[in-house]
Design an enzyme around this catalytic site. Sequence first.
Site, PDB file in Angstrom:
ATOM      1  N   ASP A  17       0.834  -1.208   0.000  1.00 20.40           N
ATOM      2  CA  ASP A  17       0.000   0.000   0.000  1.00 20.40           C
ATOM      3  C   ASP A  17       0.868   1.257   0.000  1.00 20.40           C
ATOM      4  O   ASP A  17       1.983   1.252   0.510  1.00 20.40           O
ATOM      5  CB  ASP A  17      -0.918  -0.028   1.236  1.00 20.40           C
ATOM      6  CG  ASP A  17      -2.120   0.893   1.089  1.00 20.40           C
ATOM      7  OD1 ASP A  17      -2.378   1.391  -0.022  1.00 20.40           O
ATOM      8  OD2 ASP A  17      -2.812   1.116   2.107  1.00 20.40           O
ATOM      9  N   ASN A  65     -11.021  -2.660  -5.524  1.00 19.98           N
ATOM     10  CA  ASN A  65     -10.238  -1.701  -6.329  1.00 19.98           C
ATOM     11  C   ASN A  65     -10.877  -1.370  -7.683  1.00 19.98           C
ATOM     12  O   ASN A  65     -10.510  -0.384  -8.313  1.00 19.98           O
ATOM     13  CB  ASN A  65      -8.798  -2.202  -6.532  1.00 19.98           C
ATOM     14  CG  ASN A  65      -7.937  -2.121  -5.292  1.00 19.98           C
ATOM     15  OD1 ASN A  65      -7.056  -2.958  -5.070  1.00 19.98           O
ATOM     16  ND2 ASN A  65      -8.162  -1.118  -4.442  1.00 19.98           N
TER      17      ASN A  65
HETATM   18  C1  IPE Z   1      -5.481  -2.828  -0.227  1.00 25.46           C
HETATM   19  O1  IPE Z   1      -5.125  -1.506  -0.416  1.00 25.46           O
HETATM   20  C2  IPE Z   1      -5.511  -3.546  -1.527  1.00 25.46           C
HETATM   21  C3  IPE Z   1      -4.212  -3.773  -2.169  1.00 25.46           C
HETATM   22  C4  IPE Z   1      -3.050  -3.486  -1.646  1.00 25.46           C
HETATM   23  C5  IPE Z   1      -4.272  -4.374  -3.471  1.00 25.46           C
HETATM   24  P1  IPE Z   1      -6.236  -0.369  -0.578  1.00 25.46           P
HETATM   25  O2  IPE Z   1      -5.487   0.901  -0.735  1.00 25.46           O
HETATM   26  O3  IPE Z   1      -7.175  -0.725  -1.667  1.00 25.46           O
HETATM   27  O4  IPE Z   1      -7.000  -0.447   0.798  1.00 25.46           O
HETATM   28  P2  IPE Z   1      -7.901   0.626   1.551  1.00 25.46           P
HETATM   29  O5  IPE Z   1      -8.966   1.064   0.591  1.00 25.46           O
HETATM   30  O6  IPE Z   1      -7.014   1.778   1.917  1.00 25.46           O
HETATM   31  O7  IPE Z   1      -8.431  -0.070   2.754  1.00 25.46           O
HETATM   32  C1  IPE Z   2      -1.511   0.197  -3.420  1.00 25.12           C
HETATM   33  O1  IPE Z   2      -1.317   1.573  -3.449  1.00 25.12           O
HETATM   34  C2  IPE Z   2      -1.772  -0.376  -4.786  1.00 25.12           C
HETATM   35  C3  IPE Z   2      -3.142  -0.874  -5.002  1.00 25.12           C
HETATM   36  C4  IPE Z   2      -4.102  -0.881  -4.121  1.00 25.12           C
HETATM   37  C5  IPE Z   2      -3.425  -1.412  -6.302  1.00 25.12           C
HETATM   38  P1  IPE Z   2      -2.527   2.590  -3.417  1.00 25.12           P
HETATM   39  O2  IPE Z   2      -2.899   2.925  -4.827  1.00 25.12           O
HETATM   40  O3  IPE Z   2      -3.637   2.091  -2.587  1.00 25.12           O
HETATM   41  O4  IPE Z   2      -1.850   3.849  -2.745  1.00 25.12           O
HETATM   42  P2  IPE Z   2      -2.513   4.862  -1.723  1.00 25.12           P
HETATM   43  O5  IPE Z   2      -3.088   4.068  -0.597  1.00 25.12           O
HETATM   44  O6  IPE Z   2      -3.571   5.614  -2.468  1.00 25.12           O
HETATM   45  O7  IPE Z   2      -1.376   5.731  -1.296  1.00 25.12           O
HETATM   46 MG    MG Z   3      -4.125   2.305  -0.647  1.00 26.24          MG
END
Ligand code: IPE
Ligand code: IPE
Ligand code: MG
Length: 247
Positions: A17, A65
């Site tokens: 993340d 997602n």
């Molecule tokens: C969790 O991250 C999913 C992945 C790392 C693929 P998210 O960024 O989607 O999670 P939330 O929405 O902050 O809980």
């Molecule tokens: C994790 O990074 C990747 C996926 C969930 C695919 P994020 O895209 O969630 O990054 P933040 O949480 O917005 O910083």
């Molecule tokens: Mg995220």
Amino acid sequence: MSSSPASIPTHVAIIMDGNGRWAKQRGLPRIEGHRRGVETVRSIITASRELGIRYITLYAFSVENWKRPQAEVGALMGLLEYFLKKELAGLVKDKVRLLTIGRTQDLPETVRIHLQKAVEATAGFTGHTLVLALNYGARTEVVDAARAYAAAVASGQASLNDSSWESFSRHLYTAAIPDPDLVIRTSGEMRISNFLLLQAAYAEFVFTPVLWPDFTKEDLAAAVDVYARRERRFGQTSDQLKPAATS
Ligand code: IPE
Ligand code: IPE
Ligand code: MG
């Protein structure tokens, strides 16, 4: 201090993340963070192999997602395809088996083709396994497992008299994968976001503020060291876990 081999977790699962925030901090588009995140994926797969971790699961795309802007979802699918195309030779060279968990049947066809190719090409390797969680959600996994279990009961392959976890968990996506010993989440968020809810029942958790694109081999080794210092009791008392005292 590095861990002794006995304290190396068999299975490490990572909630990758912070890509978006990494990009935002630099005034870059979110997709640039995802691009850098793929570089981290590459180095962490190598690092986990070097540390002797046999299974590594990476949460790459959740069922939730899809709710992101269409352009970001499209870019993530494009990166996934790029990763699979580019990494296949490396996985074969390093003898890493690729598995997936999640509703991969709902991924774009181009991604599915490359996934299938990579899974088939690496199916014979037994030393190290990379599990990609793609279109994964723990709740959809339970629904899929319950449906498969019901079908097995209906066809006589499973019995309702059998109330064991073993016979139910055989229907989870992870049937052939040991439970994670260590779950790591980057970016400072302290939640599980629908990841391996059942399998992580007795996992150790390590949360780090490091954003995924900045996560290094040293950060992975540090998390493994934290894990090595934890006492896993699985419901027992600390005294029970100590070797029996000799009189
Ligand atoms: C969790 O991250 C999913 C992945 C790392 C693929 P998210 O960024 O989607 O999670 P939330 O929405 O902050 O809980
Ligand atoms: C994790 O990074 C990747 C996926 C969930 C695919 P994020 O895209 O969630 O990054 P933040 O949480 O917005 O910083
Ligand atoms: Mg995220």
